[in-house]
Design a protein around this motif. Structure first.
Motif, short mmCIF file in Angstrom:
data_model
loop_
_atom_site.label_atom_id
_atom_site.label_comp_id
_atom_site.label_asym_id
_atom_site.label_seq_id
_atom_site.Cartn_x
_atom_site.Cartn_y
_atom_site.Cartn_z
N SER A 3 0.85 -1.19 0.00
CA SER A 3 0.00 0.00 0.00
C SER A 3 0.89 1.25 0.00
N THR A 5 0.88 5.38 1.51
CA THR A 5 0.19 6.33 2.39
C THR A 5 0.92 7.67 2.38
N ASP A 7 0.89 10.98 4.49
CA ASP A 7 0.44 11.44 5.80
C ASP A 7 0.82 12.91 5.98
N ASN A 25 -3.28 13.98 2.58
CA ASN A 25 -3.61 12.74 3.29
C ASN A 25 -4.30 11.80 2.31
N HIS A 27 -4.56 7.40 1.27
CA HIS A 27 -4.13 6.01 1.42
C HIS A 27 -4.54 5.22 0.18
#
Length: 373
Positions: A3, A5, A7, A25, A27
């Motif tokens: 995955s 991400t 952040d 942000n 994901h």
């Protein structure tokens, strides 16, 4: 596979005050095909380059799987990137171009040949392995660039507008090949484009950016049916949505002599910024064409008709009676409406038609903030 991400990932270029990417942000699931889309300068390529390690992250972090790669060198991130320009070595054969990264990494020759042949078979390039790039078409060169990424067997594919240099027909064909290839390989893919048609047809999910800010993330159907703000509503969809701001009186949005009912719950949710106005959007296919003198119909003067065979679209303007209320805009420009009509009953240029928005097919937004009710 892994995955990805973002952040609160932020990128501020030296000498500028406004971030190119502002606290992103996002994901992306393992094996997902996510499309980053938006107008030029919105931060989509910068976001991709941050993930690749080609741009510094000034704040926040980026993870691939459980590994924080914010400060990891690009070569150690286990990603493969496909660019808008093919970046092939002109003096090398197709096979050598595809296997060059493996050769540099010290992979045994037999394994390089095996991986190259497997990728060539997937991409229908087997008969071109001994050719030089100059002997290939644009679409074939792009497939070689794809093959170079595939043979590395990375955790994540990054694609930065890979179809921009192809002609229209080849672009449609290649985007289908890329989407089916990604499904087959199951590799997490982040794909950047400014073409919202590519986004709708290719992505499992779409992330829309504007001025470095994430506007909305969702499936193509969610983006089309429930845009979260006026920008997304006007950007996603082809032809674009018609959007206008109307004053609301006695429970109706008023456009000249046309009155469109507005639910009480919407009126109760008005803020001071809205000033008792509502922004309404409706897609070209969400209207019915009726005689121009029909009560509460919006009269539209036909300027241009695009006949596409299976479809036809009228590009028209509002009649003069609307005055200041004619603040409508669409993909055709200000004070212009786009309407889908029956391709076998096309109105003539200069003719006036009436349109009525089908019940429940309008999108309502705050006039002040542009956010969806």
């Amino acid at each position: 596979m892994a995955s990805v991400t973002f952040d609160h990932a932020t990128r501020v270029y030296p000498g500028t005050e406004r971030p190119a990417v502002d606290a992103l942000n996002l994901h992306i699931e393992d094996g997902e095909f996510l499309v980053l889309v938006g107008p030029s300068g919105c931060g989509k390529s910068t976001s991709l380059r941050m993930l690749a390690g080609l741009e510094d992250v000034n704040a926040g972090s980026i993870r691939i799987g459980d590994r924080d790669v914010t400060d990891v060198q690009p070569k150690d991130r286990d990603i493969a990137m496909v660019f808008q320009n093919y970046a092939l070595y002109p003096h090398m054969s197709v096979a050598d171009n595809m296997g060059f990264a493996l050769k540099i990494a010290g992979t045994p020759k037999a394994e390089i040949r095996q991986r190259v042949e497997e990728a060539a078979q997937i991409l229908d390039l087997s008969q071109y392995l001994d050719r030089k790039p100059k002997a290939l078409s644009g679409g074939q060169r792009q497939r070689v660039a794809m093959g170079r990424a595939i043979v590395r067997q990375p955790q994540v594919f990054l694609m930065d507008e890979p179809l921009s240099n192809l002609d229209a027909k080849l672009r449609v064909q290649t985007r289908t090949q890329i989407a089916s290839l990604q499904r087959r390989l199951g590799v997490t893919t982040v794909y950047v484009t400014h073409d919202q048609t590519e986004a709708l047809t290719m992505g499992d999910r779409i992330a829309v950016l504007k001025d470095g800010l994430l506007q909305q993330v969702g499936t193509p159907r969610e983006m089309y049916d429930t845009p979260q703000n006026v920008f997304v509503a006007g950007f996603i969809g082809s032809p674009a949505m018609n959007i206008a701001t109307f004053p609301v009186m006695d429970g109706h949005a008023n456009l000249g002599r046309t009155r469109i009912p507005v639910e009480r719950s919407i009126i109760d949710a008005f803020t001071e910024e809205d000033r008792n106005h509502v922004t309404m959007g409706f897609r070209p296919e969400a209207v019915e064409v009726v005689p121009a003198n029909t009560p509460d119909a919006i009269p539209v003067i036909v300027n241009i008709v695009e006949e596409l065979g299976s479809d036809a679209f009228v590009y028209g303007s509002l009649t003069n009676e609307f005055g200041g209320a004619a603040n409508v805009h669409s993909g055709a420009g200000d004070a212009q409406l786009i309407v889908r009509v029956d391709p076998r009953k096309v109105p003539g240029k200069g003719e006036t038609i009436g349109i009525k928005i089908r019940a429940g097919e309008q999108h309502l937004f705050h006039a002040g903030s542009g956010e969806r009710f």
